[in-house]
Design an enzyme around this catalytic site. Sequence first.
Site, PDB file in Angstrom:
ATOM      1  N   SER A  34       0.819  -1.210   0.000  1.00 46.30           N
ATOM      2  CA  SER A  34       0.000   0.000   0.000  1.00 46.30           C
ATOM      3  C   SER A  34       0.860   1.270   0.000  1.00 46.30           C
ATOM      4  CB  SER A  34      -0.945  -0.002   1.209  1.00 46.30           C
ATOM      5  OG  SER A  34      -0.219  -0.086   2.411  1.00 46.30           O
ATOM      6  N   GLY A  84       8.351  -0.678   0.622  1.00 43.45           N
ATOM      7  CA  GLY A  84       7.907  -0.500   2.004  1.00 43.45           C
ATOM      8  C   GLY A  84       8.436  -1.632   2.864  1.00 43.45           C
ATOM      9  N   GLU A 105      10.731  -9.351  -4.399  1.00 40.01           N
ATOM     10  CA  GLU A 105      11.247  -8.127  -3.761  1.00 40.01           C
ATOM     11  C   GLU A 105      12.720  -8.307  -3.386  1.00 40.01           C
ATOM     12  OE1 GLU A 105       7.129  -6.554  -1.638  1.00 40.01           O
ATOM     13  OE2 GLU A 105       8.575  -7.670  -0.463  1.00 40.01           O
TER      14      GLU A 105
HETATM   15  C1  5RP Z   1       4.904  -6.923   0.419  1.00 38.28           C
HETATM   16  C2  5RP Z   1       5.787  -6.174   1.330  1.00 38.28           C
HETATM   17  C3  5RP Z   1       5.400  -4.791   1.716  1.00 38.28           C
HETATM   18  O1  5RP Z   1       6.467  -3.947   1.499  1.00 38.28           O
HETATM   19  C4  5RP Z   1       5.040  -4.759   3.165  1.00 38.28           C
HETATM   20  O2  5RP Z   1       4.072  -5.748   3.406  1.00 38.28           O
HETATM   21  C5  5RP Z   1       4.511  -3.379   3.553  1.00 38.28           C
HETATM   22  O3  5RP Z   1       3.283  -3.176   2.939  1.00 38.28           O
HETATM   23  P1  5RP Z   1       2.421  -1.870   3.212  1.00 38.28           P
HETATM   24  O4  5RP Z   1       3.132  -0.746   2.539  1.00 38.28           O
HETATM   25  O5  5RP Z   1       1.081  -2.193   2.578  1.00 38.28           O
HETATM   26  O6  5RP Z   1       2.311  -1.688   4.686  1.00 38.28           O
HETATM   27  O7  5RP Z   1       6.803  -6.646   1.789  1.00 38.28           O
HETATM   28  O8  5RP Z   1       5.353  -8.236   0.215  1.00 38.28           O
END
Ligand code: 5RP
Length: 221
Positions: A34, A84, A105
Site C-alpha cells: 500500500s 515499504g 522483492e
Molecule cells: C509486500 C511487502 C510490503 O512492502 C510490506 O508488506 C509493507 O506493505 P504496506 O506498505 O502495505 O504496509 O513486503 O510483500
Amino acid sequence: MTATDPKLAQKQAAAKAALSYIEDGMILGVGTGSTVNCLIELLPQVRIKGAVASSQATEDKLKALGIEIYDLNQVGVLDLYIDGADEIDAHGNMIKGGGGALTREKIVAAASKYFICMVDDSKIVDKLGRFPVAIEVLPQARSYVARELVAMGGDPMYREGFVTDYGNVILDTYDLDITDAAKMEAVLNNIVGVVCHGVFSAQSAHLMLKAGDQGVQTVKF
Ligand code: 5RP
C-alpha cells in the site's frame, strides 16, 4: 490500502519524499504494497525510462500508467529500489512479505545498488519479530518446513488460499527470536524447501523515509 487506512497520509508523505531520489531516465526497481501504491500514483510526475516490478500486482499498476516494464535479466544492476516494509529496525534490517511478494522483492533489492524503504512510524521496532515472518515454501515441503520452524521455537501459520507469483505457499511464522537478523536470515535460508523469506538483512535498507505526525524524517544506515 483503503480510504479508511489511518496511515494513508503518512504513506503518501513518505512516497512524495521518495520522488526526489528518482533520477531522469532511470529504470526504477518498484516494490509492492500500500505504501508503494502511493508512490506508483506519483510516478507520472517523474521521467523514468521504465521499471522493474517486484510483483505482478505492481506490474499491473505500472502498466496501467503506461510505464514500461523491464525484465530484471535484461537490465542487470539497478541504481535504485524503493519499497515499504512491515517492520524496520535501527540498522535497516526489515521484515517484509506481508503482501506475499517477498521473493521477487528480495531479488530486485539484491540486484539494486541502493534500497530506499518508505514507512509510516508504526513500522519502527527495536527488535524484529512481532510481525510474522512470511516464509515462501515449495508446496511439497510445507509440512516438513513447518516442523523445522516449530523445532526452532516458531509458530508457523499456513496462509490459506494464497499462492505466490511463483506458485508456492507461505508460512507466516510467529515467535521467531530475531535477535540477530543476519543469523536468522541464514538459518531460514538453509531449511530445505524454503524458497525465500521475509527477513531482509543482507538486503537491508540504505535509507529510510519515516513518516510521522511531524513530517518525514530521513535516516541513513
Ligand atoms: C509486500 C511487502 C510490503 O512492502 C510490506 O508488506 C509493507 O506493505 P504496506 O506498505 O502495505 O504496509 O513486503 O510483500
